[in-house]
Every structure is written in structure tokens, then in C-alpha cells.
Scaffold this motif. Structure first.
Motif, short mmCIF file in Angstrom:
data_model
loop_
_atom_site.label_atom_id
_atom_site.label_comp_id
_atom_site.label_asym_id
_atom_site.label_seq_id
_atom_site.Cartn_x
_atom_site.Cartn_y
_atom_site.Cartn_z
N ILE A 144 1.02 -1.28 0.14
CA ILE A 144 0.50 -0.25 0.38
C ILE A 144 0.75 1.02 -0.04
N ASP A 145 2.17 1.46 0.52
CA ASP A 145 2.98 2.13 0.79
C ASP A 145 3.22 2.46 0.06
N VAL A 146 4.19 2.11 -1.17
CA VAL A 146 4.29 2.23 -2.33
C VAL A 146 3.63 2.30 -3.89
N LEU A 147 1.95 2.42 -3.38
CA LEU A 147 1.05 2.95 -4.23
C LEU A 147 1.25 4.17 -4.94
N ASP A 148 1.99 4.94 -4.22
CA ASP A 148 1.94 6.52 -4.67
C ASP A 148 3.56 6.72 -5.10
N GLY A 149 4.38 5.44 -5.79
CA GLY A 149 5.68 5.29 -5.90
C GLY A 149 6.69 5.41 -5.43
N VAL A 150 6.56 6.32 -3.68
CA VAL A 150 7.80 5.89 -2.91
C VAL A 150 7.43 5.30 -1.54
N LEU A 151 8.30 4.13 -1.64
CA LEU A 151 8.41 3.91 -0.24
C LEU A 151 8.98 4.66 0.68
N ASP A 152 8.05 4.89 1.56
CA ASP A 152 8.26 6.10 2.67
C ASP A 152 7.62 6.41 3.59
N GLY A 153 6.89 4.93 4.20
CA GLY A 153 5.47 5.26 5.10
C GLY A 153 4.25 6.13 5.74
N THR A 154 4.30 6.64 4.40
CA THR A 154 2.98 7.37 4.30
C THR A 154 2.78 6.84 3.41
N PRO A 155 1.30 6.22 2.87
CA PRO A 155 0.54 6.11 1.71
C PRO A 155 -0.05 6.73 1.25
N PRO A 156 -0.80 6.04 -0.15
CA PRO A 156 -1.55 7.21 -0.98
C PRO A 156 -2.50 8.12 0.07
N LEU A 157 -2.52 9.72 0.55
CA LEU A 157 -3.82 10.02 1.35
C LEU A 157 -4.09 11.36 0.53
N PRO A 158 -5.43 12.16 0.80
CA PRO A 158 -5.51 13.67 0.25
C PRO A 158 -3.90 14.62 1.28
N ARG A 159 -3.87 15.19 0.63
CA ARG A 159 -3.15 16.05 1.14
C ARG A 159 -2.68 16.76 2.65
N PRO A 160 -4.36 17.56 2.63
CA PRO A 160 -4.31 17.72 4.27
C PRO A 160 -3.71 16.88 5.14
N TRP A 161 -4.54 15.26 4.87
CA TRP A 161 -3.75 13.95 5.77
C TRP A 161 -2.40 13.50 5.91
N GLN A 162 -2.41 13.62 4.90
CA GLN A 162 -0.92 13.93 4.75
C GLN A 162 -0.13 14.28 5.18
N ARG A 163 -0.59 15.34 5.08
CA ARG A 163 0.89 16.38 6.43
C ARG A 163 0.46 15.92 7.25
N GLU A 164 -0.67 16.09 8.37
CA GLU A 164 -0.75 15.11 9.67
C GLU A 164 0.01 14.02 9.93
N TRP A 165 -0.30 13.31 8.92
CA TRP A 165 -0.11 12.10 9.06
C TRP A 165 1.73 11.96 8.71
N ALA A 166 2.32 12.74 8.23
CA ALA A 166 3.97 12.95 8.18
C ALA A 166 4.07 13.08 9.43
N ARG A 167 4.03 14.22 10.02
CA ARG A 167 3.99 14.73 11.27
C ARG A 167 4.39 14.21 12.11
N ASP A 168 2.73 13.18 12.35
CA ASP A 168 2.80 12.58 13.74
C ASP A 168 3.20 11.53 13.54
N PHE A 169 3.83 10.54 12.60
CA PHE A 169 4.46 9.19 12.87
C PHE A 169 5.65 9.72 12.55
N GLN A 170 6.58 11.23 11.87
CA GLN A 170 7.76 11.41 11.84
C GLN A 170 8.39 11.41 13.64
N HIS A 171 7.61 12.72 14.49
CA HIS A 171 6.98 12.48 15.37
C HIS A 171 7.79 10.92 16.74
#
Length: 237
Positions: A144-171
Motif C-alpha cells: 500500500i505504501d508504495v502505491l504513490d511511487g515512494v516507499l516512505d511510510g506514508t500511503p496515498p492520502l489526501p493532501r491535508p491528511w498526508q501532512r498530518e500523517w507525516a508530522r505525527d509519524f515522524q515525531h
């Protein structure tokens, strides 16, 4: 899919028995799609009967209950080894030196290739479904993660949720890495500190098999996963 085949699969998988009727019906449809579109290839002396193939399909589709069958795109084969398997690795370091070694794995997901599982470890997960491990959903998280072309721990998400996800997961990931590097005991499997994509995949295992531990240790991560995957099967409604 025949009703008796699905009923026997539900009886064999505690995760399925914990699903409500609508989610059970969705999972049955996803598993049917998996069996129709994926080639399941046992290796060596391993033989898989229709019930065992259905079990594998159902486990692999658990992370797709809310995401849907688009999570099956981009690959066509599930390879199943009888037990843990060895793969050869190589790496050229900054000085140009080639390093080669063997890894022993229980699962692997290639970016645009097959998914690989150890049958013995799938069975071990089924025997102890609340232990925080489920190799099938771990490898599906990578798919699922790699469906957006990058294996980085963030699956395909709407942009606002993606920013929140990246912030919380990185922390949460940074905190886990700091714990592991300091030699302190980690609440979840320390393998999650290997890379952001492994953190996502390991957290996915806990979502499905030990959600209470994940919620206590990383409430923001647990909340994102509950939104992405739906309510964990082992949590009461």
C-alpha cells in the motif's frame, strides 16, 4: 466464493471472527478478488489447499477493508515458502567497496514484483493473534505504501491528511529511534526503528494484533491507523 469455504476461513482466523457483518462481507469480496487476480505459488514441498489459499487471501486483504481493492494493484504473485527463507544482499559503500551478505526473512514485498511470505510464520501469527505480529499485513502495508511511487511510510492520502500523517509519524518514529539507539526497551518491536517504511508496517501489525499497546505508546499514530484501516478487529465497538 463458496459459503462453506469462507466460513471455514473465518473459523481459522481470529481477526475475521471479530469483524462485524458489513466488514466481513467486504473482506470476503476482497479475498475473492485476490484469489481471482493473484497467483499463489508455494515453494518446494509446500502444498496449499483451497482453504489455506483462502486464508492467505483473507489475511493479505485485512489492511484493505477501508482502502479498497486498489491496494491490490501493481503486482500479481504471492510466493509462499514453507519457512523462513534466505536472500542474498549486496551494497556498495561510499568508498566503493562491495559488501555481500545473506538475510533470513519471513516476508518480503518487492516494489513492483511479488509478495513473499513464510507459511510457518503465517501459522504462528494465527496461533497467537494478539502478540503484535502479523507478517501478511506487514508486507501488505509495504504494498500500500508504495502505491504513490515512494516507499516512505506514508500511503496515498489526501493532501491535508498526508501532512498530518507525516508530522505525527515522524515525531513517533524519531522518538522510537532515540529509544533504540540509547539501548532502552521499546514498547513496540524495535525493528520499527529501522526505517520509516518499517515503522509504518510494524505499527500496522500492532493495529491488527495489539491495538491497545499501540494506542498507549503512540496515540496519534494509532488514531491515524484507525482512520486508515478502520476500527481494529480486537477492539470493542
Amino acid at each position: 466464493m463458496a459459503a462453506d469455504l469462507w466460513n471455514s476461513t473465518r473459523a481459522a482466523l481470529p481477526w475475521l471472527a471479530a469483524l462485524d457483518e458489513p466488514r466481513d462481507a467486504r473482506l470476503q469480496q476482497l479475498a475473492s478478488r485476490f484469489l481471482h487476480t493473484k497467483t499463489i505459488t508455494p515453494v518446494g514441498d509446500l502444498r496449499l489447499d483451497p482453504g489455506q489459499r483462502c486464508l492467505l487471501a483473507a489475511l493479505c486483504c485485512l489492511p484493505l477493508l477501508e482502502f479498497g481493492e486498489q491496494g491490490l494493484h501493481g503486482w500479481s504473485q504471492l510466493i509462499v515458502y514453507p519457512d523462513a527463507f534466505r536472500v542474498e544482499r549486496s551494497h556498495i559503500d561510499a568508498a566503493g567497496v562491495l559488501h555481500e551478505w545473506e538475510d533470513e526473512l519471513i516476508g518480503e514485498a518487492w516494489d513492483a514484483g511479488p509478495m513473499i511470505l513464510s507459511w510457518a510464520d503465517v501459522m504462528a501469527d494465527c496461533a497467537d493473534p494478539r502478540a503484535g505480529f502479523c507478517v501478511a499485513v506487514h508486507e501488505m502495508a509495504h504494498k500500500i505504501d508504495v502505491l504513490d511511487g515512494v516507499l516512505d511510510g506514508t500511503p496515498p492520502l489526501p493532501r491535508p491528511w498526508q501532512r498530518e500523517w507525516a508530522r505525527d509519524f515522524q515525531h513517533a518514529y524519531d522518538a522510537l529511534v532515540a529509544q533504540a539507539e540509547a539501548g532502552r526497551e521499546t514498547t513496540i518491536d524495535p525493528y520499527a526503528a529501522e526505517a520509516p517504511e518499517e515503522f509504518f508496517a510494524v505499527a500496522t501489525e500492532y493495529h491488527f494484533s495489539d491495538p491497545a499497546t499501540l494506542r498507549r505508546a503512540m496515540p496519534a499514530v494509532a488514531a491515524h491507523l484507525a482512520r486508515f484501516y478502520g476500527r481494529p478487529p480486537f477492539e470493542p465497538g
